[in-house]
Design a protein around this motif. Structure first.
Motif, mmCIF file in Angstrom:
data_model
loop_
_atom_site.group_PDB
_atom_site.id
_atom_site.type_symbol
_atom_site.label_atom_id
_atom_site.label_comp_id
_atom_site.label_asym_id
_atom_site.label_seq_id
_atom_site.Cartn_x
_atom_site.Cartn_y
_atom_site.Cartn_z
ATOM 1 N N LYS A 139 0.857 -1.186 0.000
ATOM 2 C CA LYS A 139 0.000 0.000 0.000
ATOM 3 C C LYS A 139 0.894 1.236 0.000
ATOM 4 C CE LYS A 139 -3.373 -2.456 2.890
ATOM 5 N NZ LYS A 139 -4.062 -2.467 4.208
ATOM 6 N N LEU A 140 0.715 2.103 -0.996
ATOM 7 C CA LEU A 140 1.494 3.328 -1.098
ATOM 8 C C LEU A 140 0.535 4.505 -0.886
ATOM 9 C CD1 LEU A 140 2.958 1.069 -2.989
ATOM 10 C CD2 LEU A 140 4.352 3.005 -3.696
ATOM 11 N N LEU A 141 0.661 5.137 0.276
ATOM 12 C CA LEU A 141 -0.302 6.134 0.721
ATOM 13 C C LEU A 141 0.369 7.484 0.905
ATOM 14 C CD1 LEU A 141 -1.896 3.914 3.527
ATOM 15 C CD2 LEU A 141 -2.594 4.033 1.132
ATOM 16 N N GLY A 142 -0.412 8.535 0.787
ATOM 17 C CA GLY A 142 0.096 9.875 1.011
ATOM 18 C C GLY A 142 0.788 10.438 -0.224
ATOM 19 N N ASN A 143 1.238 11.677 -0.102
ATOM 20 C CA ASN A 143 1.866 12.385 -1.220
ATOM 21 C C ASN A 143 3.379 12.368 -1.098
ATOM 22 O OD1 ASN A 143 -0.661 13.233 -2.364
ATOM 23 N ND2 ASN A 143 -0.797 14.786 -0.763
#
Length: 214
Positions: A139-143
């Motif tokens: 899971k790749l979350l955020g900016n």
């Protein structure tokens, strides 16, 4: 290295030697060294003037063996969560991890989550070499300021599987494959099928199809 759920934070990192190894069940949080960020990097990546810190959580330089990073969390790093430069014949497995960013008083504007780039050449004058690369169920979350997932100059004949991941921003992905002529091609299509929902184990997101009418 099985962290059994331990936390690594602050001015700390894990460095993997060329032979590789396994890192699993470790929580990396607020990785920060307070180092000066050059004016050149601030301009190149669009960092704010008060950006400080260049630390990454895990480094694997000139990897020739097998590296596996599994079941870890990476919550906010100065620079990158994973910084990996494999050589010919190396194997990289990045499986079932969670990456996220959350700006705080110390750490602002993380550059990337995952960065895999061949350890050859200088700058963009690189020759792709053959490796095995598996990036799955993450899971790749955020900016991030640059690509959340950057895979660059990997040999076109490599065994690559980058499917089954969830991206909060799937447009922030950059993949280039190369060969010994330094010719390269953009292959961001390799991330599909991906996951449309963060917490649902269903690889149901396909590459968009553009229909051109005469």
């Amino acid at each position: 290295m099985d962290g059994n759920g331990c936390k690594i934070s602050g001015n700390s990192d894990v460095e993997i030697n060329a032979a590789g190894g396994t890192v699993q069940n470790v929580h990396f949080e607020n990785i920060h060294d307070g180092a000066t960020v050059s004016d050149g990097d601030k301009e190149k990546y669009g960092f704010s003037s008060d950006k400080v810190g260049t630390a990454s959580a895990l480094y694997a330089s000139e990897l020739t063996g097998t590296l596996t990073v599994k079941d870890c969390t990476f919550n906010t790093c100065d620079w990158e969560a994973l910084q990996i430069t494999p050589k010919e014949g190396a194997t990289v497995n990045i499986i079932s991890n969670e990456f996220k960013t959350a700006d705080n008083e110390q750490i602002k504007e993380q550059l990337r989550h995952i960065h895999v780039e061949m350890a050859y050449g200088k700058g963009f004058d690189c020759e792709g070499e053959n490796i095995t690369l598996n990036i799955n169920d993450n899971k790749l979350l955020g900016n991030t300021k640059d690509a959340s997932l950057g895979v660059w100059w990997v040999g076109k004949e490599s065994k690559i599987d980058i499917t089954g991941n969830y991206y909060q921003n799937i447009d922030a992905v950059s993949i280039t494959l190369s060969d010994k002529t330094s010719a390269w091609e953009n292959r961001c299509d390799l991330v599909f099928p991906a996951r449309a929902e963060k917490d649902v184990d269903n690889d149901n997101l396909s590459m968009p199809i553009t229909i051109i009418k005469d």
